[in-house]
Design a protein around this motif. Sequence first.
Motif, PDB file in Angstrom:
ATOM      1  N   ASP A 213      10.376 -15.005  -4.755  1.00 46.45           N
ATOM      2  CA  ASP A 213      11.273 -14.332  -3.824  1.00 46.45           C
ATOM      3  C   ASP A 213      10.967 -12.855  -3.630  1.00 46.45           C
ATOM      4  O   ASP A 213      11.013 -12.350  -2.516  1.00 46.45           O
ATOM      5  CB  ASP A 213      12.719 -14.452  -4.304  1.00 46.45           C
ATOM      6  N   TYR A 214      10.678 -12.166  -4.716  1.00 44.38           N
ATOM      7  CA  TYR A 214      10.668 -10.709  -4.642  1.00 44.38           C
ATOM      8  C   TYR A 214       9.860 -10.166  -5.801  1.00 44.38           C
ATOM      9  O   TYR A 214       9.953 -10.677  -6.915  1.00 44.38           O
ATOM     10  CB  TYR A 214      12.125 -10.231  -4.738  1.00 44.38           C
ATOM     11  N   VAL A 215       9.070  -9.143  -5.548  1.00 48.82           N
ATOM     12  CA  VAL A 215       8.310  -8.477  -6.605  1.00 48.82           C
ATOM     13  C   VAL A 215       8.577  -6.982  -6.495  1.00 48.82           C
ATOM     14  O   VAL A 215       8.492  -6.402  -5.409  1.00 48.82           O
ATOM     15  CB  VAL A 215       6.787  -8.735  -6.477  1.00 48.82           C
ATOM     16  N   ILE A 216       8.906  -6.377  -7.612  1.00 49.30           N
ATOM     17  CA  ILE A 216       9.100  -4.925  -7.674  1.00 49.30           C
ATOM     18  C   ILE A 216       8.089  -4.378  -8.668  1.00 49.30           C
ATOM     19  O   ILE A 216       7.953  -4.910  -9.776  1.00 49.30           O
ATOM     20  CB  ILE A 216      10.525  -4.561  -8.136  1.00 49.30           C
ATOM     21  N   SER A 217       7.386  -3.337  -8.282  1.00 52.30           N
ATOM     22  CA  SER A 217       6.432  -2.715  -9.202  1.00 52.30           C
ATOM     23  C   SER A 217       6.684  -1.218  -9.252  1.00 52.30           C
ATOM     24  O   SER A 217       7.213  -0.631  -8.319  1.00 52.30           O
ATOM     25  CB  SER A 217       4.995  -2.982  -8.746  1.00 52.30           C
ATOM     26  N   ALA A 218       6.293  -0.629 -10.356  1.00 52.70           N
ATOM     27  CA  ALA A 218       6.401   0.821 -10.514  1.00 52.70           C
ATOM     28  C   ALA A 218       5.162   1.485  -9.915  1.00 52.70           C
ATOM     29  O   ALA A 218       4.193   0.813  -9.542  1.00 52.70           O
ATOM     30  CB  ALA A 218       6.543   1.176 -11.989  1.00 52.70           C
ATOM     31  N   ARG A 219       5.188   2.793  -9.842  1.00 54.17           N
ATOM     32  CA  ARG A 219       4.127   3.544  -9.180  1.00 54.17           C
ATOM     33  C   ARG A 219       2.756   3.344  -9.828  1.00 54.17           C
ATOM     34  O   ARG A 219       1.757   3.235  -9.146  1.00 54.17           O
ATOM     35  CB  ARG A 219       4.479   5.031  -9.187  1.00 54.17           C
ATOM     36  N   HIS A 220       2.690   3.266 -11.135  1.00 55.84           N
ATOM     37  CA  HIS A 220       1.408   3.171 -11.829  1.00 55.84           C
ATOM     38  C   HIS A 220       1.121   1.759 -12.344  1.00 55.84           C
ATOM     39  O   HIS A 220       0.394   1.597 -13.316  1.00 55.84           O
ATOM     40  CB  HIS A 220       1.369   4.174 -12.982  1.00 55.84           C
ATOM     41  N   THR A 221       1.682   0.759 -11.687  1.00 60.46           N
ATOM     42  CA  THR A 221       1.446  -0.626 -12.089  1.00 60.46           C
ATOM     43  C   THR A 221      -0.005  -0.996 -11.822  1.00 60.46           C
ATOM     44  O   THR A 221      -0.505  -0.794 -10.727  1.00 60.46           O
ATOM     45  CB  THR A 221       2.378  -1.585 -11.328  1.00 60.46           C
TER      46      THR A 221
END
Length: 180
Positions: free
Chosen positions: A82-90
């Motif tokens: 459904d959805y993927v969230i990543s941080a800036r330095h992933t």
Amino acid sequence: MFSSTVVTDWSQQADALRSGTYGVIEVRDERLVGIRIRPFARRASRIEACLWGRLAHRLREGNHCWLYYRQPRRCRGFLVLDYVISARHTTLATARGALVLLEEIARLKGSDALLCDVATARISQRLLSRWGWVPHASRRWHRNYIKRFYGRYPDRDPLIDVLLASDRSRSCAAQLALCR
């Protein structure tokens, strides 16, 4: 009111993974933090995915990825990303690790396929096809992809052992596993 189960030990809590219909895979620094089995799905709108996703990616620090999935009631043989969230330095290894864990959950559940609707242009068709995803049911403004299994699962990815390892000395192995 509604509680969620957190799976941290893959072998001991396999039944919880098998029976859960909604979940969040959390990977940090190429290691599994946990899989949260939720009572309800996390559904994001296209606007939220584009606007909030960019803002969250820009503001969150670290090498961190959250992958939300669900097993539809009408189609028990499928898992939907459904959805993927990543941080800036992933790193790519962390994001790939979350996907590999989703594939292992599909194997554990005996799912026929994985489905997703890619909302961002930053994820290329070439990358998805490299990882076994093919275009499916194309519609205007949607990039739908499917990864089919139908009982024939690929060999267990060596990245799984790195993700589930407790020692931090094996992080370079995750980067090497991406080269294939």
